[in-house]
Design an enzyme around this catalytic site. Sequence first.
Site: not given
Ligand code: BES
Ligand code: ZN
Ligand code: MN
Length: 506
Positions: A268, A273, A280, A291, A350, A354
């Site tokens: 990735k 992000d 966020k 990220d 966010d 994926r």
């Molecule tokens: N990059 C984040 C995941 C992440 C969170 C990495 C904390 C490292 C530390 C990912 O892109 C993300 O934002 N995921 C969301 C998904 C949700 C919106 C379904 C998450 O985990 O909140």
């Molecule tokens: Zn992310």
């Molecule tokens: Mn994200």
Amino acid sequence: MNINVSSLLYPEKPVDAFIIPLPENPLPLSGFAKLFDNATSNSISNFLELGDFQGKFLETAVIYLPDSHFSKRIILVGLGKQSEIDLEKIRGVFAKGVNLARDLKARNVGTEIDEELCKLSRAEALVALVEGVCLGFYSFNRFKTTDKDKTHEIEELTVYSGTKSFLDELRALVRKTEIVCEATNFARDLVSMPANFMKPRDLADVAIDLAKSRKEVEVEILEKDEIEKLGMNAFLGVAKGSHEPPKLIVVKYRGVGEDKDPIVLIGKGLTFDSGGLSLKSAEKMEEMKSDMAGAAAVLGTIRALSDLSFPVNVVGLIAATENLPGGGALKPGDILKSLSGKTIEVINTDAEGRLTLADAIAFAHRFKPQAIIDIATLTGACVVALGEDLTGMFGNDERLKSRIKMAGEKTGEFVWELPLWNAYEELIKSEVADVKNTGGRQAGAITAALFLKHFVGDVPWVHLDIAGTAWRSKGKSYISKGASGVGVRLLVELITEWQRKAADGT
Ligand code: BES
Ligand code: ZN
Ligand code: MN
């Protein structure tokens, strides 16, 4: 710093410091410590009699030896309970020992490995020692303009083995371990770089530099118009909110003939992000420069494999972009037609990782992969479930998963399997498209993995969720807080063991 293995038992002329690990309740001394004690007029046992040092894990003490022919100082480092000594403890102890030696401004440092003490083979313990030292020294100070020259460097670390047998093998093992640790620290540097210095173009440049200096490494950077032509609309959707153009980075390492199908590693590569329109919160958002830790792990792995001239073919794929809420940004409710042909309803911008991975996985099929492994800082849910010590693992191939699990135990980059629970497919069913990109609050790491599975087909595949392990809020014994470089040692160990066994026919 230069790491040597000597066939001698003691230094010929006094080193600045000699590191001796000791377990809890070390008296009466045994093994190497006893020999050293006898040779230095009971310096260690006399000191221990005072009761100032118990041998608790990572406890330290310094003994000064003004008249010794071997060393000016002894650095004692506690190993903890003898019955609990393992590779992780050895890594931690040597990280601690060399850092203290450096603080004491030692230039020449000696140490030993005591098989008797740690119940590990000499080779295993030596590898852990080198890992502890090389990883334990890491710090990121590229952007500090002061205090830079204050850090004193150790010039030479010599491991006194006391035997001529296997010396060449042990030296080769040191070199190999150094290569892998250098690649890990390289990945840590990439992850630590702030997003204004590490944009998709910069990540592409890193890959280009790798290829320039290594003749078995080839790189191809696909630009936005080519990515459009391919039809990677899920990836492009994420990139729409940023002014920085996306880059599809394809790095090929050819260590054997072209007839051998490659392992495809997908990292990735979100260089930042923000969450996009599903923005966020501000707290800790700065950490989202990390990220792209999956991408860094892939580049580090390829760098290590090529420096080892390891006979395997690997393709690294990185769909690099930023996730920002610019005017052109992807909107909740948008539907994207992915490279695979499947349509995706975007519920939350966010959940962008994926989307980029879906297209990268579909693209991976062009290389006739013997396996696809993706490594991604994918879900906060994985951090909640497993914390910062364990990488989440999902996959469709039991043999590959068990190999990765073993590589985790060996390297200390532990993985824990989570289920691809089919019934939860329900959670990512869309009313208007083939699949949606989020499944609500429950089982977030699992629904993310199930989403990826839609694009995998029947290739052996493993997904590693490193959201918790890539960036440490607290350090562990030999890994400081911040970027851990997780994935490099794990993947190098996996690939080298797996291909070695395949070559042996075992
Ligand atoms: N990059 C984040 C995941 C992440 C969170 C990495 C904390 C490292 C530390 C990912 O892109 C993300 O934002 N995921 C969301 C998904 C949700 C919106 C379904 C998450 O985990 O909140
Ligand atoms: Zn992310
Ligand atoms: Mn994200």
